[in-house]
Every structure is written in C-alpha cells, then in structure tokens.
Design an enzyme around this catalytic site. Structure first.
Site, PDB file in Angstrom:
ATOM      1  N   ASP A  73       0.860  -1.188   0.000  1.00 48.99           N
ATOM      2  CA  ASP A  73       0.000   0.000   0.000  1.00 48.99           C
ATOM      3  C   ASP A  73       0.899   1.242   0.000  1.00 48.99           C
ATOM      4  O   ASP A  73       1.681   1.436   0.943  1.00 48.99           O
ATOM      5  CB  ASP A  73      -0.894  -0.033   1.244  1.00 48.99           C
ATOM      6  CG  ASP A  73      -1.791   1.197   1.320  1.00 48.99           C
ATOM      7  OD1 ASP A  73      -2.390   1.544   0.299  1.00 48.99           O
ATOM      8  OD2 ASP A  73      -1.862   1.813   2.398  1.00 48.99           O
ATOM      9  N   THR A 107      -0.434   4.622  -4.619  1.00 45.13           N
ATOM     10  CA  THR A 107       0.821   4.357  -5.335  1.00 45.13           C
ATOM     11  C   THR A 107       0.783   5.043  -6.696  1.00 45.13           C
ATOM     12  O   THR A 107       1.763   5.663  -7.115  1.00 45.13           O
ATOM     13  CB  THR A 107       1.037   2.835  -5.509  1.00 45.13           C
ATOM     14  OG1 THR A 107       0.844   2.195  -4.252  1.00 45.13           O
ATOM     15  CG2 THR A 107       2.434   2.536  -6.004  1.00 45.13           C
ATOM     16  N   ASP A 408      -9.089   0.061   2.246  1.00 44.36           N
ATOM     17  CA  ASP A 408      -9.048   0.541   0.863  1.00 44.36           C
ATOM     18  C   ASP A 408     -10.333   0.164   0.124  1.00 44.36           C
ATOM     19  O   ASP A 408     -10.887   0.968  -0.630  1.00 44.36           O
ATOM     20  CB  ASP A 408      -7.841  -0.054   0.121  1.00 44.36           C
ATOM     21  CG  ASP A 408      -6.544   0.682   0.466  1.00 44.36           C
ATOM     22  OD1 ASP A 408      -6.611   1.573   1.334  1.00 44.36           O
ATOM     23  OD2 ASP A 408      -5.490   0.368  -0.109  1.00 44.36           O
TER      24      ASP A 408
END
Length: 540
Positions: A73, A107, A408
């Site tokens: 992550d 990311t 998430d």
C-alpha cells in the site's frame, strides 16, 4: 559647464549600473529545483515496483522498535519511511491526501507525480520557464479530468455486482488478494449498512468498525450485524455468559466504593470502625446493583475508569448474583459507536439509570474465537446505521494487512457512493487521457503545445509500469494498447493475468472515477508546487 559634465557622467554611471543589474545568477535556483525534483523522483521510484496486481511487496522494519510491516500500500510505505528532504516529505503528504480523498490509488498518484517531474526536468533543461510549465500543467489537468468524465459509466447503488467488482479490483493488488471474493462483498455490505438515506451521498467510515482477532485464517473474516467486543465477559464470580432478550446499559460511572477526591490515606485503628467501613461499602454497592436490577437491565457495558476501579470483586459478585452479564473496560472512544449501534443513551450517574435509556437485543453471548474469547451482541432492535467487521488471521502481519486492504475496499465503495461513476482499470484511462491530450497539443501553438505533448506522454507511466511489474514487454504492450485506443477501444487495458490487451469492462476490472480524477488533479498540483519553489530557507 562643469555641472553639466558631472550630470552626464552620473547619468551614464546609473545607466551602466542598470545594465549590470539585468544579469542575475540563477544557478542556485536551478540547483534547488533540481535537488527537489531528484529527491521526489527517488521516492516515487522506490514505490513504483509495488504498483498493480503483480506489484512487489515491501518489508518495512523499524530500527527503534523492531516492528515489521509487510505491505504494498503506497500510503503505508511512504508514511513509514524516515525522509529528511522537504520535497520528499511533500510526496508523503500527497499520498496521504489521495488516501483521504479516494482511499485508493495512493501508489498511482506518487508514480504519476514522479513521471511528470521527470518530464519537467527535461523541459526546464530545454530553457522553458517554470511558470509556463506550471500553467500548462493546470490546463492539462482540467482537460484530463474532462477526458475521464467522457469515458466514465454511470452507476446505480442498487447494482451490487458492480460495487463488488470495483472493491475486488482495489483488493487485487494487495497481499490478501486471494481473499478478494470474500472481502469485497463484506466491504460493500458494510458501507451500504452504514449509508443514511437522509444523506445518500455521504458515508462516514467511522460507522464501520473493524475488530481484529488473532487465530484462524482470513477466510474466517465476517460481517457482524451488531457489536463485537474483543474481550471476554467478566467471570470473577460465576456471572452469566449468555443472555437472551437482553436489556443493555452503557454506564460511565464506577460500581465501586467512593474514594476521597485528593490522594490521601485514611488510617483506621479500631476494628469496629473497620467493620463498619466494610459494611457501608457493601451496602453502597448492593444499593447500586438493586437500582440497576430494578430497571430490568441484564447486560452491563462499563466504561474504563482512570480515577478508580470501575468495578471491584465485590460488585462483580453482587452483579453475578443478580444474573447480570458484565463487559468491563470498554474504551471511551468506542462509547459513541456503541450507543449509536444499540440506539441507547450512555448513563453517567446511578440516579439517571432508567429503563428508557437501555438498548435491546435478542442475544448477548461470549463465544470462543481462536485462542481467546469475544462477546457478540446480535439481533439489536432499532439498530443504528453501523456495521462491525471481525477480521481474522494466522499472525499479526496478515491481520494488519487485511485491515489495511479492507479499509481501501471500504474507501472505494465510499467513492462510488459520493460520485456514482465507474471507469475501466488496467491503464485504460491513462492511455486514453494521454492520446486525447497529445491530439489537443497539436491544435495549440508555441511552448505550451510542446509542454502538453511531453506531459501527455508522462501519463503512459502507469500502463508501462503495470506491464513491467507483470514481467511483460512494456514497449510492445503499451504500443499495442495505443493502437487499440486509436481504433476507438477506449476500455482496452492491460490484462496482467493473461499477459495481453483485453476489454477491461468484460474482465470486471473497474475502479471509481473519483480515484482517477483525484490522482491526476493532486499529482499535477504537487508538480506545480515543486516547480514554483526556487529556494529553501532554513530557520531555527
């Protein structure tokens, strides 16, 4: 005559001074800008390998505490890095902003910013001014967001299948990706359970509580329609561990003998007096327990106390005799969630203990889970709009990563509630933006056209990195992807499992529009800010 000559000499001296002033040494500014760009790019390159479903994981070891975290992550990796350079630390804030705005794409936003910075460096070395680059980036971000809106698909919240697909896509790049078929429906159901019809486009993720319990595997993770306490019921005096038709009170006062307000000791030397003190304490606690029992209450949730013991062995003995199940040491921070779920009021004083302040549930029981035990409350009447997820795992590293992955997935579903549009994944939106912006650059003139063309190519870093991380040939894959989009296949993307270009919608690889629009907007804002910095001033 002499005065005129002197005036002419002064004028020529001032004009020569002005000419001298037009030259300014910009080397320091360029060096500072270069240092900032290189530092931010180094951080972006560090997380680039963890992008996508085939991205690598990072093991983060803390030198001071010895803690180890395994994750891919982006936000977690960057937050745990000890960075000193100010521009590199700004990149951490960038990923945190993406995390709070969309919850996913942390990311991607960093990799995107790194690619835009790389192109900015080549444009700066060509002699272009940072302000003109900044203006071009601003126009590019607006145009890119329009391109994303054009390729998005509207979504209805009643279409549970699309919500699950989107959550599963977010989970596909995580360590626990093999459990996405279990975690994705849990995330969707949890968010829909917490959704308030009065505010249909708002979801507060604080209404979804994640309880972690060691033991079992991630397969044992479940969504509980009720409450879960990661502690066992009090067994001190053989109290009940299962109560049906429960009447539940959340109490914030202590069921223990009162103490003096200030720290002091009372010395009692007479045995009769000692006996009297013990008798008074017993009567005081017995009186409280009788008042509690009189309301019909049979489950007590007692808040953790700082000043004195919330309960004593004596009070637990009397509560057990009254057949009242006790869960003690409930955290202060959890009280709001508990009262909202039970649809009851917290009770701050024994005098305010009334039946109308109690919550009602079909069953409260202590159940064994792994090595320990938990207390589960189910069948709550008039339950508030909350949900509890019990996350299981074989070790703490797996449980922590499962919790991050679930967060998430919850954020992705929240994005779709907030902005009800889906787009294809697999690098499709980035290639489509890149091609549309490159075509727009041809219509523009001058330096701006050159800037837009360079920055449009920078967006191809996402599909390029996806292919690279999956062990494919990135140049061949991205060229083929461009070719498909030129033919009008706007949903064509990289299928890393098959190693070829396919229609992402048919493969169920979808993501919220908000994730992509937020990523492009935040990345361009960050690069514009870096370009505008020309000096670093250190102060004490």
């Amino acid at each position: 005559m002499a005065a005129a000559t002197a005036a002419a000499a002064a004028a020529s001296a001032s004009s020569s001074a002005r000419k001298g002033e037009t030259y300014t040494d910009t080397k320091r500014r360029d060096d500072v800008r270069m240092a900032n760009i290189l530092a931010a790019r180094a951080v972006a390159d560090a997380v680039r390998t963890s992008l996508g479903p085939r991205g690598m994981d990072k093991m983060i070891a803390s030198a001071s505490s010895g803690d180890v975290v395994i994750t891919n992550d982006g936000a977690t990796i960057l937050q745990r890095m000890s960075l000193l350079q100010p521009a590199a630390r700004m990149l951490v804030d960038l990923s945190r902003s993406q995390d709070s705005a969309a919850g996913d794409g942390t990311t991607s936003v960093v990799v995107l910013a790194g690619s835009l910075l790389r192109r900015s460096l080549s444009l700066l070395s060509s002699g272009l001014h940072p302000t003109s680059l900044s203006d071009a980036l601003h126009r590019l971000s607006l145009r890119a967001v329009d391109a994303l809106h054009a390729m998005s698909i509207p979504l209805d919240l009643s279409d549970r299948g699309s919500l699950v697909k989107s959550a599963a896509t977010a989970l596909s790049s995580k360590v626990v990706s093999q459990y996405s078929s279990l975690l994705a429906p849990i995330a969707v159901d949890a968010v829909l359970a917490a959704l308030d019809p009065a505010h249909p486009d708002l979801v507060d993720l604080r209404d979804v509580r994640v309880v972690k319990k060691l033991g079992g595997t991630v397969d044992d993770t479940e969504l509980v329609r009720g409450l879960v306490f990661d502690k066992k019921a009090s067994h001190a005096a053989g109290g009940p561990t299962r109560v049906e038709n429960a009447k539940i009170a959340v109490v914030q006062f202590q069921i223990s003998p009162p103490k003096t307000d200030i720290e002091q000791s009372v010395v009692v030397s007479d045995y009769a007096q000692m006996d009297r003190i013990l008798r008074e304490e017993r009567n005081y606690i017995l009186g409280m327990v009788k008042k509690i029992k009189a309301t019909g209450c049979n489950v007590l949730l007692i808040q953790k106390s700082i000043l004195r013991d919330a309960v004593t062995d004596l009070s637990l003995h009397y509560l057990a005799k009254a057949k009242i199940l006790v869960v003690k040491d409930v955290e202060r921070d959890d009280i709001e969630f508990i009262t909202k779920t039970l649809n009851c009021l917290p009770i701050a004083n024994i005098e305010h203990f009334r039946e109308d302040k109690l919550g009602h549930a079909d069953l409260v029981e202590e159940v064994p889970v792994g090595d320990g035990r938990i207390v589960k409350i189910t069948g709550i009447k008039d339950m508030g709009r909350t949900a509890t997820v019990l996350v299981r795992g074989s070790n703490l590293l797996v449980i922590d990563e499962a919790e991050r992955s679930l967060h998430d997935a919850l954020c992705v579903v929240r994005c779709l509630v907030k902005k009800r549009f889906l787009i294809a994944g697999g690098g499709a939106p980035e290639i489509e933006m890149s091609m549309q912006l490159a075509a727009w650059a041809k219509e523009l003139q001058g330096a701006e056209s050159y800037c837009i063309k360079e920055f449009a190519e920078a967006l191809e870093v996402i599909p390029y990195t996806l292919a690279e991380n999956a062990g494919l040939n990135p140049i061949a894959i991205v060229t083929e992807l461009r070719n498909q989009h030129a033919k009008g296949e706007i949903n064509a993307g990289i299928n890393v499992r098959k190693g070829q270009i396919t229609n992402m919608l048919e493969e169920n690889v979808v993501q919220p529009l908000l994730v992509s629009t937020s990523a492009i907007t935040l990345a361009t804002e960050f690069v514009r800010m870096i370009l505008k910095i020309d000096d670093i001033v250190t102060v004490r």
